[in-house]
Write a protein that holds these residues in place. Structure first.
Motif, short mmCIF file in Angstrom:
data_model
loop_
_atom_site.label_atom_id
_atom_site.label_comp_id
_atom_site.label_asym_id
_atom_site.label_seq_id
_atom_site.Cartn_x
_atom_site.Cartn_y
_atom_site.Cartn_z
N ALA B 31 0.72 -1.25 -0.17
CA ALA B 31 0.15 0.00 -0.07
C ALA B 31 0.54 1.29 -0.10
O ALA B 31 0.67 2.19 -0.73
CB ALA B 31 -0.87 -0.14 1.41
N VAL B 32 1.96 1.19 0.98
CA VAL B 32 2.65 2.35 0.94
C VAL B 32 3.57 2.59 -0.42
O VAL B 32 3.70 3.66 -0.86
CB VAL B 32 3.68 2.21 2.16
CG1 VAL B 32 4.89 3.49 2.12
CG2 VAL B 32 2.98 2.43 3.39
N ALA B 33 3.87 1.51 -0.69
CA ALA B 33 4.76 1.54 -2.17
C ALA B 33 3.75 2.08 -3.38
O ALA B 33 4.21 3.15 -4.18
CB ALA B 33 5.06 0.35 -2.50
N ILE B 34 2.52 1.73 -3.43
CA ILE B 34 1.48 2.12 -4.25
C ILE B 34 1.58 3.68 -4.13
O ILE B 34 1.17 4.53 -5.01
CB ILE B 34 0.24 1.43 -3.98
CG1 ILE B 34 0.43 -0.05 -4.47
CG2 ILE B 34 -1.13 2.43 -4.96
CD1 ILE B 34 -1.06 -0.83 -4.57
N TYR B 39 2.93 9.41 -5.74
CA TYR B 39 3.36 10.64 -5.79
C TYR B 39 4.44 10.63 -6.63
O TYR B 39 4.56 11.95 -7.08
CB TYR B 39 4.13 10.64 -4.30
CG TYR B 39 5.06 11.71 -3.93
CD1 TYR B 39 4.59 13.06 -3.93
CD2 TYR B 39 6.38 11.67 -3.46
CE1 TYR B 39 5.47 14.33 -3.74
CE2 TYR B 39 7.13 12.61 -3.39
CZ TYR B 39 6.83 13.89 -3.58
OH TYR B 39 7.70 14.98 -3.54
N TYR B 40 5.27 9.92 -7.01
CA TYR B 40 6.46 9.79 -7.95
C TYR B 40 5.92 10.26 -9.11
O TYR B 40 6.59 11.10 -9.93
CB TYR B 40 6.95 8.45 -7.99
CG TYR B 40 8.10 8.23 -9.06
CD1 TYR B 40 9.48 9.15 -8.70
CD2 TYR B 40 7.89 7.80 -10.02
CE1 TYR B 40 10.48 8.99 -9.72
CE2 TYR B 40 8.87 7.89 -11.03
CZ TYR B 40 10.25 8.28 -10.83
OH TYR B 40 11.36 8.47 -11.53
N THR B 51 2.01 8.60 1.95
CA THR B 51 3.31 7.76 2.12
C THR B 51 4.02 8.02 3.37
O THR B 51 4.09 6.97 4.38
CB THR B 51 4.38 8.02 1.04
OG1 THR B 51 3.63 8.22 -0.22
CG2 THR B 51 5.36 6.82 1.04
N LYS B 52 3.99 9.09 3.87
CA LYS B 52 4.82 9.38 5.34
C LYS B 52 3.94 8.84 6.36
O LYS B 52 4.30 8.27 7.36
CB LYS B 52 5.30 11.00 5.35
CG LYS B 52 6.21 11.22 4.30
CD LYS B 52 7.18 12.16 5.25
CE LYS B 52 8.39 12.14 4.28
NZ LYS B 52 9.58 13.23 4.79
#
Lengths: 337, 461
Positions: B31-34, B39-40, B51-52
């Motif tokens: 989930a955080v990677a997604i 964001y990227y 993400t943070k």
């Protein structure tokens, strides 16, 4: 050379990686409350190993896993035999790992101070117990004909293993203080250098006591002979040189030398063991060897292929992570932990 | 209590506890990677804050998952040394590979990810979190390869007084693994989805209707729905597989004493386990046949017949697992799964309607729904391990033969108390930290971010 020998060597390599890497971060953990006087300083110290400690610990897990896969009887005898000692070590490691992550997540001096001592104890205990465990493996413990350990917790606490435990604590702490000399700045750097300078003599002295003790209390003497060969001698020379290198402030080289001492001492121990993996003090014939403790040739083959592919990859990315975070950490740095 | 009972209790306590955190790690890492990928790609600050925010909770959870995992790897040798001797030739390999392939990867790149914000390139930093996610989930595959062997032993021969591996590929292509891993994986996705969903609901109700939490709520609902739906579908496939491979397990799950055709599915059974009969039961006729074969007829074997068949094969003995526990853990798991599906679907609908107002009761349900997957995960594992009894490796090696013969009951009692105590303390600490970081406002994430940048400028000066 058969696969059993190759796996004996590979496990030696995993233990070298473990003692070399976790060695300094156990040392850093032990020194944390002493070198860091105030919060920001302690954070800088923790952050100096922040990126690495978890990856370092995996060396131990991999060594354990490799023992299980390649020499299941070794894994079974050692882990069930040294039961209580391992429970204590696990409790220490559980607390330590959580401490790094949780310590700085609350802005409360009492909370942080408590975690700092958890890190100290959590680093000290495994550093001590690994020395004790390795010493007992080489000294021999009561093992019966069915490879079962027949001693108890107190069997493991003998003068030789205790000297070994304290020697490993001192050696890892020295290694850690030199690591900190390479990673810190300003007053913290001065303190780390100072501690390294003070630790060198007792660490070296105790290591030699341990070696001499080993010649009387183990069968290393008959195995390695009066002239033990180049590796043990280099381990000794390396630790001797550290004193001088610290004096002329060549910490980089001093770190290499404590690293060599750790690596070559580990090799010496495993050479002394070979082809045994655990010495039985009950009867030499009951000792576990790389043959009677091993997995089947097929499993060893499979594991060899896996190791051949993945060990270099792991080494490459872990080395790379050390490279990208090679900068020194100061109290003014951006601190994550 | 004897050493066997204590060792089993300890294995249950440490494993269930470990598995509170593992699914969150598996699901939340992805989930955080997604979020970070979003964001990227877009440069949208909301995604960075997401993400943070979720990354922090991920780390608090991850730490405890890692340290409790060390116990897992050591206790096979410590408490189950006879098992390790008999099974080590097969069982050790996936464990070693798990460490070498997965643990190194997740731990090293997690370090890089934590310390990499603003220090390494954005692309590299994003790659790091994906490698953490892949590493974590790879570890699940390897440990489940080991567990699948215990459920359905394949690729081995018994010789030299132990089980030896004869075919490594059989081990990793084990049919059981490829119904079990997806089940665990989607369960983990649902677990993380509900965590995100519940905490986002908290913020939306506490009047922080910030874009970060609207987006999070929507994401959490979609992620939870995706996980819940698939975990049920895969679970169905797994149940059909189980009837073929471990019929006794299915019979225990359904408290099916006698072989039936068509077999009824129990909706509620209150039974007499000792005499193997129902006291009171509501049954749905043909239901179990349908579950097994997708049609309302077909024979499903009952406990009594299976016991007899097993005795013929392995000699006299009690081959019936604890039926009541198997029956109820299975039901709680399935029940929780369907509730999850419902709540996730309604939440997603809410998010689609841009309706972020909650009635108190709705909020309560959504908030506490984060416990549902935890309950399902725990009961699911209890079921799968308890209903395999009396075996550690099904049809091959019994639990009674597995336990360490050199460790005393007193020693295990000591370790059981010690682990339980430290785990309890850690749970309290972990929840307090989770709470602290879960209730943070977007403003606080911004302040922290700002401090970090200042820190960075200082360190460069």
């Amino acid at each position: 050379m058969d696969l059993n020998i190759i796996w004996f060597i590979l496990i030696t390599v995993l233990f070298i990686g473990f003692f070399f890497l976790e060695g300094f971060d156990y040392g850093v953990g032990i020194l944390l409350p002493f070198i860091g006087k105030e919060d920001r300083e302690r954070r800088a110290i923790i952050n100096s190993i922040g990126t690495f400690w978890d990856g370092n610990e995996v060396w131990m897990l991999t060594a354990g896993g490799a023992m299980f896969a390649a020499f299941p009887n070794w894994y079974a005898t050692l882990f069930s035999g040294f039961y209580l000692a391992l429970v204590v070590m696990l409790l220490a490691l559980i607390a330590r790992g959580v401490a790094f992550e949780y310590r700085s997540k609350k802005d409360d001096p009492v909370w942080r101070n408590r975690w700092d001592w958890v890190i100290f104890v959590g680093s000290f205990v495994p550093a001590l117990l690994w020395g004790v465990a390795i010493s007992n493996i080489i000294r021999g413990v009561p093992i019966d004909a069915n490879m079962n350990y027949t001693g108890n917790f107190f069997t493991l606490l003998n003068p030789y293993s205790l000297v070994g435990g304290i020697a490993s604590v001192l050696l890892f702490t020295l290694h850690g203080s030199i690591f900190l000399s390479l990673k810190l700045t300003d007053t913290l750097l001065d303190r780390a250098r100072n501690v390294a300078g003070k630790l060198w003599l007792p660490a070296t002295a105790l290591l030699f006591v341990y070696v001499i003790f080993g010649y009387f209390d183990t069968d290393m003497f008959s195995k390695l002979g009066v002239n033990p060969g180049v590796i043990p001698i280099l381990a000794g020379v390396a630790i001797l040189s550290v004193g001088y290198l610290l004096k002329i402030k060549k910490e980089g080289w001093a770190f290499v030398m404590t690293g060599i001492t750790i690596a070559f001492s580990t090799v010496t121990v495993f050479m002394g063991l070979f082809p045994r993996v655990m010495v039985s003090s009950t009867n030499n014939d009951f000792s576990l060897t790389i043959y009677n403790a091993s997995s089947s040739p097929y499993t060893l083959q499979v594991m060899s292929i896996v190791a051949l592919i993945f060990v270099p990859i792991v080494l490459a990315y872990q080395a790379w992570s050390y490279w990208i975070f090679r900068k020194r950490v100061s109290t003014k740095s951006k601190l994550e932990y | 209590m004897d050493v066997l009972t204590l060792s089993r209790l300890q294995f249950a306590v440490t494993t269930v506890y470990h598995f509170f955190f593992v699914p969150i790690t598996l699901g939340l890492s992805i989930a955080v990677a997604i979020m970070q990928t979003a964001y990227y790609r877009t440069g949208n600050e909301s995604y960075k804050k997401m993400t943070k925010f979720w990354g922090k909770l991920f780390l608090i959870n991850f730490a405890i998952g890692v340290v409790t995992g060390i116990v897992q790897e050591f206790q096979f040798g410590m408490n189950w040394s006879q098992y390790s001797r008999f099974m080590g030739d097969i069982f050790g390999a996936p464990l070693a590979i798990e460490a070498l392939l997965a643990f190194f990867m997740e731990s090293t790149f997690l370090g890089i990810w934590i310390f990499g914000w603003d220090r390494i390139s954005k692309k590299l930093h994003l790659t790091a979190i994906w490698l953490v996610a892949i590493g974590s989930n790879l570890s699940a595959i390897w440990i489940l390869a080991a567990n699948s062997f215990m459920q359905q032993p394949v690729g081995y021969a018994v010789r030299n007084g132990r089980a030896e591996m004869t075919d490594f590929f059989a081990l990793i292509t084990n049919g059981h693994l490829w119904v079990q891993f997806p089940h665990v994986f989607f369960g983990a996705v649902a677990t993380a989805g509900f965590l995100i969903l519940s905490i986002s609901a908290y913020h939306l109700v506490k009047n922080e209707k910030h874009d970060v939490f609207k987006k999070s709520f929507k994401f959490g609902a979609a992620y939870a729905l995706f996980g819940s739906l698939l975990v049920i579908l895969v679970g169905h496939t797994q149940a059909q597989y189980m009837i073929k491979v471990q019929p006794m397990k299915m019979a225990a799950a359904e408290a099916l004493w006698e072989t039936e055709n068509p077999a009824a599915m129990s909706l509620f059974t209150f039974g007499d386990e000792a005499n193997r009969k129902d006291i009171f039961a509501i049954k749905f006729s043909g239901g179990l046949s349908f579950l097994a074969y997708n049609k309302f007829e077909g024979e499903v074997k009952g406990i009594n017949q299976l016991q007899k068949e097993t005795e013929e094969k392995f000699g006299p003995g009690d081959y019936v697992p604890p039926v009541a526990i198997s029956y109820w853990t299975f039901r709680i798991m399935v029940g929780a799964g369907f509730l999850m599906l419902l709540i996730a679907a309604l939440s997603l609908l809410k998010a689609y309607k841009q309706n972020y107002e909650f009635k108190p009761i709705t909020y309560k349900i959504v908030f506490w729904s984060m416990l549902l997957p935890v309950i399902a995960n725990s009961t699911g594992w209890l079921f799968t391990e308890i209903a395999r009894q009396p075996w550690t490796v099904f049809g091959l090696f019994t639990t009674a033969n597995s336990v360490s013969n050199t460790v005393s009951a007193g020693e295990v009692l000591f370790s059981l108390i010690a682990y339980t105590a430290i785990y309890a303390v850690l749970m309290v600490i972990m929840i307090s930290l989770m709470k602290k970081f879960a209730v943070r406002s977007v403003n606080e994430i911004e302040i922290e971010d700002h401090e970090a940048v200042e820190d960075n400028i200082l360190s460069k000066a």
